[in-house]
Design an enzyme around this catalytic site. Structure first.
Site, PDB file in Angstrom:
ATOM      1  N   ALA A  32      21.647  41.737  25.948  1.00 30.39           N
ATOM      2  CA  ALA A  32      21.591  40.704  26.984  1.00 30.39           C
ATOM      3  C   ALA A  32      21.653  41.296  28.385  1.00 30.39           C
ATOM      4  O   ALA A  32      21.834  40.561  29.356  1.00 30.39           O
ATOM      5  CB  ALA A  32      22.733  39.717  26.791  1.00 30.39           C
ATOM      6  N   ASN A  59      26.622  45.948  17.688  1.00 26.09           N
ATOM      7  CA  ASN A  59      25.727  45.226  18.591  1.00 26.09           C
ATOM      8  C   ASN A  59      25.052  46.185  19.563  1.00 26.09           C
ATOM      9  O   ASN A  59      25.699  47.046  20.153  1.00 26.09           O
ATOM     10  CB  ASN A  59      26.491  44.153  19.361  1.00 26.09           C
ATOM     11  N   ASP A  61      34.294  40.693  25.436  1.00 22.90           N
ATOM     12  CA  ASP A  61      32.953  40.647  26.040  1.00 22.90           C
ATOM     13  C   ASP A  61      32.723  39.266  26.661  1.00 22.90           C
ATOM     14  O   ASP A  61      31.634  38.710  26.630  1.00 22.90           O
ATOM     15  CB  ASP A  61      31.885  40.961  24.999  1.00 22.90           C
TER      16      ASP A  61
END
Length: 374
Positions: A133, A209, A261
């Protein structure tokens, strides 16, 4: 005048049923070793330490200015007593602005705020092919670039893609300079991950991730972490990582620890928010880009603790993964544990693991807004 709390106190030597006395630091813990299951009193645990925080309460670290103070206050009301404000990949002027704000917050803690230990520089020294992202401003770096940024705010963690040209040497230089380097947002191979560890990298940014996954013939960065890491961070919101993958990592990485996060959407209703230069949507229990990509979280550390216990960890083990291991990773022996002489960073929880009180360096933190921000 010192404060004192009674209950089941988690110390480095185990549970003590008794009293903890403190002002800025803990002065004494008295009582006897006991199993908390044998009574119904509150739990007293070390305050939570979150090394990966992008935002909260509608504010984003990349805004600069006083945004970090709002973020630190939001997370304090969920038991986070220390944190690293975390940057995004962005143009140089945006990163400078963010670090200036982090530097001011790190220099002086405000009332009701978590202690901002410094910055986690998650971007921009990552692989443009594994942004996740992150906005498309990734670039390689040299030691002089990082030292210049460190003058704006203390850089405690730096995420690096080790496969980029010159980055293995950078990892060694940063490690030799006393900075913690994490492997993340990377298309690196297993061998490149191992090489980065050999050059001084110590951890992995949001394990699983935005990194090459595990395949039995191509183990990837995940394989390097599972085979060799002592420390790695992961996001236990149960969206970013499947519970089965978390359990596999728990068996492989001795000091796997939690981060949130978290984004500006943390503590806020569903809707649109900013993550760096990108618009994200809080919906379906998470935060996403318009294409559906997960973009940080709305997780708080008290919920992270409950999630770990829900996965089957005992409370002492879960506590270490939201406090002590992160403190040890940064080399902070006076944080993340309850013992005489350590900072009085502590949380009080009821038997259902709901927060009843938070103390940051001995200061009581008002929890009135916790329920409204869940």
């Amino acid at each position: 005048m010192s404060d004192a709390i009674e209950g089941n106190i988690l110390t480095p030597a185990g549970w003590v049923h008794g009293e903890i006395t403190f002002d800025e630091r803990i002065s004494a813990i008295t009582g006897s070793q006991a199993n908390p299951a044998q009574n119904e009193e509150v739990y007293i645990l070390p305050g939570f330490i979150d090394l990966h925080v992008h935002g909260g309460g509608g504010k984003d670290v990349m805004e600069g200015g006083d945004a970090v103070r709002t973020i630190a206050a939001v997370h304090a009301r969920h038991g986070t007593t220390c944190m690293l404000a975390t940057t995004m990949t962005a143009p140089p002027e945006d990163i400078d602005l963010a670090l200036e704000g982090i530097g001011l917050a790190a220099a002086k803690r405000g009332k009701g705020e978590a202690r901002v230990l410094g910055a986690h520089l998650e971007g921009p020294f990552i692989n443009s092919g594994k942004l996740g992202a992150q906005p498309p401003y990734a670039r390689s770096a040299k030691l002089a670039d990082v030292k210049k940024l460190d003058q704006l705010a203390p850089l405690k963690l730096i995420t690096v893609a080790p496969e980029l040209e010159g980055h293995l040497e950078l990892v060694k230089e940063l490690s030799d300079a006393g900075m913690r380097v994490q492997i993340g947002h990377t298309l690196g191979t297993y061998d490149e991950g191992v090489a980065a560890l050999e050059h001084g990298a110590h951890g992995f940014t949001h394990l699983f991730n935005a990194m090459t996954g595990l395949h039995h013939r191509e183990p990837g960065i995940v394989g390097a972490a599972l085979a060799h890491a002592r420390y790695a961070e992961f996001i236990p919101d149960l969206l970013h990582v499947h519970p089965g993958a978390i359990k596999a990592a728990l068996r492989c990485i001795p000091r796997l620890y939690c981060v949130t996060d978290s984004t500006s959407a943390t503590g806020m209703p569903d809707g649109e928010y900013m993550l760096g230069r990108q618009t994200v949507m809080r919906c379906m229990g998470g935060v996403r880009l318009p294409d559906g990509t997960l973009a940080g979280s709305t997780l708080t550390m008290d919920q992270a603790l409950r999630n770990l216990v829900g996965l089957g960890l005992d409370l002492a083990d879960a506590s270490a993964r939201v406090s002590m291991y992160a403190a040890d990773y940064l080399g902070l022996p006076e944080r993340g544990r309850l013992a005489p002489g350590t900072y009085a960073d502590l949380v009080v929880l009821d038997r259902d693991l709901n927060l009843k009180a938070v103390y940051i360096e001995g200061e009581f933190c008002d929890l009135d807004d916790v329920e409204s921000s869940r």
